[in-house]
Design a protein around this motif. Structure first.
Motif, PDB file in Angstrom:
ATOM      1  N   PRO A 149       0.799  -1.221   0.000  1.00 55.38           N
ATOM      2  CA  PRO A 149       0.000   0.000   0.000  1.00 55.38           C
ATOM      3  C   PRO A 149       0.832   1.272   0.000  1.00 55.38           C
ATOM      4  N   SER A 150       2.050   1.209   0.548  1.00 56.46           N
ATOM      5  CA  SER A 150       2.837   2.428   0.696  1.00 56.46           C
ATOM      6  C   SER A 150       3.591   2.817  -0.565  1.00 56.46           C
ATOM      7  N   LEU A 151       3.577   1.975  -1.575  1.00 53.66           N
ATOM      8  CA  LEU A 151       4.242   2.337  -2.826  1.00 53.66           C
ATOM      9  C   LEU A 151       3.421   3.387  -3.576  1.00 53.66           C
ATOM     10  N   PRO A 152       4.109   4.285  -4.272  1.00 55.04           N
ATOM     11  CA  PRO A 152       3.374   5.275  -5.075  1.00 55.04           C
ATOM     12  C   PRO A 152       2.550   4.582  -6.156  1.00 55.04           C
ATOM     13  N   PRO A 153       1.504   5.223  -6.618  1.00 55.26           N
ATOM     14  CA  PRO A 153       0.697   4.654  -7.718  1.00 55.26           C
ATOM     15  C   PRO A 153       1.563   4.383  -8.947  1.00 55.26           C
ATOM     16  N   GLY A 154       1.319   3.251  -9.577  1.00 59.71           N
ATOM     17  CA  GLY A 154       2.072   2.900 -10.781  1.00 59.71           C
ATOM     18  C   GLY A 154       3.371   2.176 -10.507  1.00 59.71           C
ATOM     19  N   CYS A 155       3.661   1.868  -9.230  1.00 58.36           N
ATOM     20  CA  CYS A 155       4.913   1.194  -8.868  1.00 58.36           C
ATOM     21  C   CYS A 155       4.631  -0.213  -8.349  1.00 58.36           C
ATOM     22  N   ILE A 156       5.463  -1.165  -8.729  1.00 54.47           N
ATOM     23  CA  ILE A 156       5.352  -2.534  -8.240  1.00 54.47           C
ATOM     24  C   ILE A 156       6.743  -3.062  -7.874  1.00 54.47           C
ATOM     25  N   ILE A 157       6.757  -4.002  -6.939  1.00 59.52           N
ATOM     26  CA  ILE A 157       7.989  -4.720  -6.578  1.00 59.52           C
ATOM     27  C   ILE A 157       7.888  -6.116  -7.175  1.00 59.52           C
ATOM     28  N   ARG A 158       8.978  -6.551  -7.791  1.00 58.89           N
ATOM     29  CA  ARG A 158       8.967  -7.887  -8.410  1.00 58.89           C
ATOM     30  C   ARG A 158      10.402  -8.370  -8.600  1.00 58.89           C
ATOM     31  N   PRO A 159      10.561  -9.675  -8.867  1.00 62.26           N
ATOM     32  CA  PRO A 159      11.908 -10.180  -9.183  1.00 62.26           C
ATOM     33  C   PRO A 159      12.404  -9.597 -10.498  1.00 62.26           C
ATOM     34  N   ALA A 160      13.711  -9.466 -10.606  1.00 62.49           N
ATOM     35  CA  ALA A 160      14.303  -8.968 -11.853  1.00 62.49           C
ATOM     36  C   ALA A 160      14.132  -9.997 -12.964  1.00 62.49           C
ATOM     37  N   ARG A 161      14.131  -9.513 -14.186  1.00 59.87           N
ATOM     38  CA  ARG A 161      14.055 -10.377 -15.363  1.00 59.87           C
ATOM     39  C   ARG A 161      15.386 -10.323 -16.107  1.00 59.87           C
ATOM     40  N   GLU A 162      15.699 -11.409 -16.785  1.00 61.85           N
ATOM     41  CA  GLU A 162      17.006 -11.490 -17.441  1.00 61.85           C
ATOM     42  C   GLU A 162      17.219 -10.350 -18.434  1.00 61.85           C
ATOM     43  N   ARG A 163      16.185  -9.985 -19.143  1.00 64.91           N
ATOM     44  CA  ARG A 163      16.346  -8.931 -20.150  1.00 64.91           C
ATOM     45  C   ARG A 163      16.633  -7.566 -19.517  1.00 64.91           C
ATOM     46  N   GLU A 164      16.485  -7.472 -18.190  1.00 66.06           N
ATOM     47  CA  GLU A 164      16.709  -6.202 -17.504  1.00 66.06           C
ATOM     48  C   GLU A 164      18.098  -6.098 -16.870  1.00 66.06           C
ATOM     49  N   LYS A 165      18.965  -7.075 -17.121  1.00 63.46           N
ATOM     50  CA  LYS A 165      20.250  -7.085 -16.422  1.00 63.46           C
ATOM     51  C   LYS A 165      21.098  -5.856 -16.736  1.00 63.46           C
ATOM     52  N   TRP A 166      21.010  -5.353 -17.967  1.00 58.32           N
ATOM     53  CA  TRP A 166      21.761  -4.148 -18.301  1.00 58.32           C
ATOM     54  C   TRP A 166      21.200  -2.932 -17.579  1.00 58.32           C
ATOM     55  N   LEU A 167      19.895  -2.890 -17.411  1.00 57.03           N
ATOM     56  CA  LEU A 167      19.278  -1.783 -16.682  1.00 57.03           C
ATOM     57  C   LEU A 167      19.666  -1.822 -15.205  1.00 57.03           C
ATOM     58  N   ILE A 168      19.718  -3.039 -14.644  1.00 59.25           N
ATOM     59  CA  ILE A 168      20.139  -3.178 -13.250  1.00 59.25           C
ATOM     60  C   ILE A 168      21.604  -2.798 -13.096  1.00 59.25           C
ATOM     61  N   GLN A 169      22.422  -3.208 -14.061  1.00 63.65           N
ATOM     62  CA  GLN A 169      23.829  -2.838 -14.014  1.00 63.65           C
ATOM     63  C   GLN A 169      23.994  -1.319 -14.053  1.00 63.65           C
ATOM     64  N   LYS A 170      23.170  -0.651 -14.810  1.00 67.71           N
ATOM     65  CA  LYS A 170      23.209   0.806 -14.850  1.00 67.71           C
ATOM     66  C   LYS A 170      22.886   1.393 -13.480  1.00 67.71           C
ATOM     67  N   LEU A 171      21.911   0.809 -12.781  1.00 67.06           N
ATOM     68  CA  LEU A 171      21.598   1.256 -11.419  1.00 67.06           C
ATOM     69  C   LEU A 171      22.779   1.017 -10.481  1.00 67.06           C
ATOM     70  N   LEU A 172      23.451  -0.126 -10.648  1.00 70.23           N
ATOM     71  CA  LEU A 172      24.599  -0.435  -9.787  1.00 70.23           C
ATOM     72  C   LEU A 172      25.750   0.526 -10.030  1.00 70.23           C
ATOM     73  N   LEU A 173      25.943   0.954 -11.265  1.00 68.70           N
ATOM     74  CA  LEU A 173      26.989   1.938 -11.550  1.00 68.70           C
ATOM     75  C   LEU A 173      26.658   3.273 -10.898  1.00 68.70           C
ATOM     76  N   GLN A 174      25.382   3.628 -10.863  1.00 71.48           N
ATOM     77  CA  GLN A 174      24.971   4.831 -10.136  1.00 71.48           C
ATOM     78  C   GLN A 174      25.226   4.667  -8.644  1.00 71.48           C
ATOM     79  N   PHE A 175      24.934   3.469  -8.132  1.00 74.94           N
ATOM     80  CA  PHE A 175      25.199   3.174  -6.719  1.00 74.94           C
ATOM     81  C   PHE A 175      26.688   3.309  -6.412  1.00 74.94           C
ATOM     82  N   THR A 176      27.526   2.740  -7.274  1.00 70.86           N
ATOM     83  CA  THR A 176      28.972   2.805  -7.069  1.00 70.86           C
ATOM     84  C   THR A 176      29.461   4.244  -7.086  1.00 70.86           C
TER      85      THR A 176
END
Length: 223
Positions: free
Chosen positions: A6-33
């Protein structure tokens, strides 16, 4: 698709990552680094290079001693054994440094299946890794893009990862994040209370603390 808290903003969901998103996740990790871990990574790389230089120096010294003392059988044998040990150590450490550098840019490409993400309006805006072993689970790489912060996304993601963890859940964080994780049910665990596998997992942070005086908190989820 995972039901959204309920506390997530409208239009947002939590879910497991998908293989096709690995580059997008890597981009987030580079921002984290870049924003959170760059100084730590540079210290680790510098420390390993210094150790590599020292090992290389000892290797050269032992080679020269071996040449000078090669007629002393016992000393020659000891020096040969030392040279072999130093050579193997140099190879292993060099390989380790290369892997560490590569992991900064490829971690999510290999370990994407460990990640959970928050998707908002079709865009990945947050991620977190849940790494499980036979004795414990660890939470790594919790990151929310700056424009989506202060909207409880990080808290929602942590709560979901807590639910997914099948073993006692641990993490390591900077002092500024202790209060955040404490509010979510985590407590600080003294180093001497950690099991041997956990000490091995977090040993790099202990070494960094001894060298720099920077405090790293090890925390465990307490239901």
């Amino acid at each position: 698709m995972t039901e959204q808290p309920p506390s997530l903003p409208p239009g947002c969901i939590i879910r497991p990552a998908r293989e096709r998103e690995k580059w997008l996740i890597q981009k987030l990790l580079l921002q984290f680094t870049t924003s959170e871990a760059l100084a730590f990574d540079l210290r680790i790389i510098l420390l390993n290079f210094l150790i590599l230089l020292l090992l290389g120096l000892f290797f050269v010294i032992n080679i020269k001693l071996w040449i000078l003392l090669k007629y002393f059988i016992l000393i020659k044998f000891i020096l040969e054994a030392t040279i072999v040990f130093l050579f193997i150590s140099l190879v292993v450490l060099t390989f380790g440094i290369i892997l560490f550098l590569l992991s900064i840019f490829t971690y999510a490409l290999v370990n994407w299946s460990r990640f959970w993400v928050i998707e908002c309006n079709g865009t990945l805006v947050a991620c977190g890794e849940l790494h499980s072993s036979t004795t414990h689970s660890m939470l790594y790489y919790l990151f929310v893009t700056p424009v989506w912060r202060s909207q409880q996304l990080g808290s929602c993601l942590v709560k979901r990862l807590v639910q997914e963890a099948v073993q006692p859940l641990y993490l390591v964080c900077k002092p500024k994040l202790v209060q955040f994780y404490s509010q979510l049910g985590f407590v600080i665990v003294p180093w001497h209370e950690l099991s041997s596998p956990l000490q091995a997992s977090f040993n790099i942070f202990k070494i960094d603390s001894k060298l720099t005086g920077i405090y790293w908190a090890v925390m465990r989820y307490q239901s």
